[in-house]
Design an enzyme around this catalytic site. Structure first.
Site, PDB file in Angstrom:
ATOM      1  N   ALA A  32       0.713  -1.249  -0.014  1.00 11.90           N
ATOM      2  CA  ALA A  32       0.075  -0.118  -0.125  1.00 11.90           C
ATOM      3  C   ALA A  32       0.715   1.225  -0.235  1.00 11.90           C
ATOM      4  O   ALA A  32       0.446   2.240  -0.574  1.00 11.90           O
ATOM      5  CB  ALA A  32      -0.786   0.110   1.255  1.00 11.90           C
ATOM      6  N   GLN A 109       0.352  -6.388  -3.607  1.00 13.00           N
ATOM      7  CA  GLN A 109      -0.636  -6.556  -2.497  1.00 13.00           C
ATOM      8  C   GLN A 109      -1.945  -5.686  -2.855  1.00 13.00           C
ATOM      9  O   GLN A 109      -2.766  -5.596  -2.219  1.00 13.00           O
ATOM     10  CB  GLN A 109       0.184  -6.560  -1.191  1.00 13.00           C
ATOM     11  CG  GLN A 109       1.172  -7.507  -0.857  1.00 13.00           C
ATOM     12  CD  GLN A 109       1.785  -7.150   0.582  1.00 13.00           C
ATOM     13  OE1 GLN A 109       1.207  -7.252   1.625  1.00 13.00           O
ATOM     14  NE2 GLN A 109       2.830  -6.367   0.506  1.00 13.00           N
ATOM     15  N   HIS A 127      -3.889  -9.772  -4.214  1.00 13.95           N
ATOM     16  CA  HIS A 127      -5.342  -9.492  -3.457  1.00 13.95           C
ATOM     17  C   HIS A 127      -6.349  -9.235  -4.244  1.00 13.95           C
ATOM     18  O   HIS A 127      -7.317  -8.678  -3.693  1.00 13.95           O
ATOM     19  CB  HIS A 127      -5.063  -8.629  -2.421  1.00 13.95           C
ATOM     20  CG  HIS A 127      -4.248  -8.961  -1.254  1.00 13.95           C
ATOM     21  ND1 HIS A 127      -3.516  -8.141  -0.265  1.00 13.95           N
ATOM     22  CD2 HIS A 127      -3.675 -10.428  -0.954  1.00 13.95           C
ATOM     23  CE1 HIS A 127      -2.769  -8.940   0.456  1.00 13.95           C
ATOM     24  NE2 HIS A 127      -2.659 -10.318   0.022  1.00 13.95           N
TER      25      HIS A 127
HETATM   26  P1  NAD Z   1       0.790  -1.539   5.131  1.00 15.53           P
HETATM   27  O1  NAD Z   1      -0.313  -0.563   5.439  1.00 15.53           O
HETATM   28  O2  NAD Z   1       0.763  -2.428   6.309  1.00 15.53           O
HETATM   29  O3  NAD Z   1       2.164  -0.809   5.108  1.00 15.53           O
HETATM   30  C1  NAD Z   1       2.568   0.175   4.286  1.00 15.53           C
HETATM   31  C2  NAD Z   1       4.026   0.586   4.389  1.00 15.53           C
HETATM   32  O4  NAD Z   1       4.249   1.342   3.520  1.00 15.53           O
HETATM   33  C3  NAD Z   1       4.254   1.242   5.799  1.00 15.53           C
HETATM   34  O5  NAD Z   1       5.212   0.472   6.216  1.00 15.53           O
HETATM   35  C4  NAD Z   1       4.682   2.694   5.457  1.00 15.53           C
HETATM   36  O6  NAD Z   1       5.898   2.941   6.314  1.00 15.53           O
HETATM   37  C5  NAD Z   1       5.114   2.484   3.984  1.00 15.53           C
HETATM   38  N1  NAD Z   1       4.582   3.707   3.236  1.00 15.53           N
HETATM   39  C6  NAD Z   1       3.645   4.423   3.656  1.00 15.53           C
HETATM   40  N2  NAD Z   1       3.801   5.378   2.567  1.00 15.53           N
HETATM   41  C7  NAD Z   1       5.088   5.376   2.015  1.00 15.53           C
HETATM   42  C8  NAD Z   1       5.748   6.067   0.816  1.00 15.53           C
HETATM   43  N3  NAD Z   1       5.160   7.159   0.278  1.00 15.53           N
HETATM   44  N4  NAD Z   1       6.783   5.655   0.435  1.00 15.53           N
HETATM   45  C9  NAD Z   1       7.673   4.864   0.891  1.00 15.53           C
HETATM   46  N5  NAD Z   1       6.767   3.897   1.825  1.00 15.53           N
HETATM   47  C10 NAD Z   1       5.579   4.273   2.379  1.00 15.53           C
HETATM   48  O7  NAD Z   1       0.444  -2.076   3.775  1.00 15.53           O
HETATM   49  P2  NAD Z   1       0.808  -3.476   3.271  1.00 15.53           P
HETATM   50  O8  NAD Z   1       2.351  -4.142   3.665  1.00 15.53           O
HETATM   51  O9  NAD Z   1       0.722  -3.407   1.489  1.00 15.53           O
HETATM   52  O10 NAD Z   1      -0.254  -4.415   3.987  1.00 15.53           O
HETATM   53  C11 NAD Z   1      -1.743  -3.768   3.740  1.00 15.53           C
HETATM   54  C12 NAD Z   1      -2.734  -4.561   3.005  1.00 15.53           C
HETATM   55  O11 NAD Z   1      -3.624  -3.798   2.629  1.00 15.53           O
HETATM   56  C13 NAD Z   1      -2.399  -5.211   1.734  1.00 15.53           C
HETATM   57  O12 NAD Z   1      -2.819  -6.440   1.776  1.00 15.53           O
HETATM   58  C14 NAD Z   1      -3.125  -4.532   0.737  1.00 15.53           C
HETATM   59  O13 NAD Z   1      -3.765  -5.341  -0.044  1.00 15.53           O
HETATM   60  C15 NAD Z   1      -4.038  -3.707   1.404  1.00 15.53           C
HETATM   61  N6  NAD Z   1      -4.141  -2.264   0.824  1.00 15.53           N
HETATM   62  C16 NAD Z   1      -4.229  -1.937  -0.444  1.00 15.53           C
HETATM   63  C17 NAD Z   1      -4.150  -0.716  -0.802  1.00 15.53           C
HETATM   64  C18 NAD Z   1      -4.039  -0.133  -2.172  1.00 15.53           C
HETATM   65  O14 NAD Z   1      -4.629  -1.153  -2.844  1.00 15.53           O
HETATM   66  N7  NAD Z   1      -3.633   0.852  -2.454  1.00 15.53           N
HETATM   67  C19 NAD Z   1      -4.443   0.496   0.203  1.00 15.53           C
HETATM   68  C20 NAD Z   1      -4.577   0.013   1.543  1.00 15.53           C
HETATM   69  C21 NAD Z   1      -4.471  -1.420   1.931  1.00 15.53           C
END
Ligand code: NAD
Length: 257
Positions: A32, A109, A127
């Site tokens: 994300a 993801q 996902h």
């Molecule tokens: P997470 O929220 O657990 O972790 C996100 C990580 O990204 C954090 O460690 C944070 O420090 C880092 N981060 C945030 N903004 C950043 C940036 N601009 N540059 C660099 N790093 C940055 O996310 P995850 O590990 O992907 O797991 C969350 C779950 O939520 C996944 O399964 C995903 O499918 C889902 N999800 C998806 C979306 C999407 O499709 N965009 C959004 C939210 C959640």
């Protein structure tokens, strides 16, 4: 921890570029965090989705089966706005790096579809995605926007299949679903020497179990991750800025005049 953007060290970009030249093409695992700069909140950062909803409570198969109306209401509120979001420099850089042969595949993801929209061709969406919804009974599929459109009609809380009348559900993986594309991701890792993780806390399983399936590991993330100790190289900071600088250093993307 998140107050000030971490400065990007040119030496980090040099080391990442050297690693990709030596051990690429890399398989890239994104989370994300690569999409926050496109305006989509992640789960675990301050202001992230975990502060407003409990995903197990709302985004699980039992939650959908028990209260499909509540599920669709939350889903429309949280995810419909994603359709208006655009790829950022991080997505675009990865697409250019694939075109240049430095990246072999992106395993994501994310469900936002932004890697495809940026031009990446080999994308494995662990996902699922927000493009379509499917019938829970037959094989019918419609665009997600069409399914969401049904909710505009008075008294309709759950979109139904026009073919058989059963409930529709989004084509995303809910807690309790199988990960149908996981073995494709495992196969990509088996063909790669290097994995580059971008924007993931690496707390979500089984996506995080892909780490360790390649000989070398680099992590680009704003904050510490659960698996930093296994990385050959860590680059802290904005995924968009680091990947754009990396693509430029590798000669895949001319970003400055
Ligand atoms: P997470 O929220 O657990 O972790 C996100 C990580 O990204 C954090 O460690 C944070 O420090 C880092 N981060 C945030 N903004 C950043 C940036 N601009 N540059 C660099 N790093 C940055 O996310 P995850 O590990 O992907 O797991 C969350 C779950 O939520 C996944 O399964 C995903 O499918 C889902 N999800 C998806 C979306 C999407 O499709 N965009 C959004 C939210 C959640």
């Amino acid at each position: 921890m998140n107050d000030a953007p971490a400065p990007i060290e040119p030496a980090d970009i040099d080391r990442l570029a050297d690693l990709l030249r030596a051990c690429g093409p890399a398989v890239v695992l994104t989370g994300a965090g690569i999409s926050t700069e496109s305006g989509i909140p992640d789960f675990r950062s301050p202001g992230g989705l975990y502060e407003s909803i409990d995903p197990m409570e709302y985004l699980s198969v039992p939650a959908f089966q028990r209260r499909p109306g509540r599920f669709w209401k939350m889903f429309a509120q949280v995810f419909a706005p994603v359709a208006a979001c655009l790829p950022n420099g991080g997505h675009l850089a990865l697409a250019r790096m694939e075109a240049a042969g430095v990246v072999r595949a992106v395993v994501t993801q994310n469900i936002d579809g932004l890697h495809h929209r940026a031009g990446s061709n080999r994308v494995i969406e662990l996902h699922g995605h927000l493009g379509t919804a499917r019938c829970t009974s037959c094989t019918a599929r419609v665009g997600l926007s069409e399914a969401l459109g049904q909710l505009d009609a008075p008294g309709i809380e759950v979109p139904v299949c026009e073919r058989c009348g059963a409930w529709m559900r989004p084509d995303v993986v809910l807690f309790g679903d199988m990960l149908e594309t996981f073995q494709d991701a495992v196969a990509e890792c088996a063909r790669a020497e290097l994995m580059l993780v971008v924007g993931s806390s690496l707390e979500v399983s089984p996506a995080n179990s892909l780490v360790g399936r390649t000989c070398r590991l680099a992590i680009v993330n704003r904050d510490a991750t659960a698996l930093d100790g296994y990385a050959d190289l860590l680059a802290r900071g904005s995924a968009g800025r680091i990947l754009a600088a990396l693509a430029e250093r590798l000669g895949c993307w001319e970003t400055s005049p």
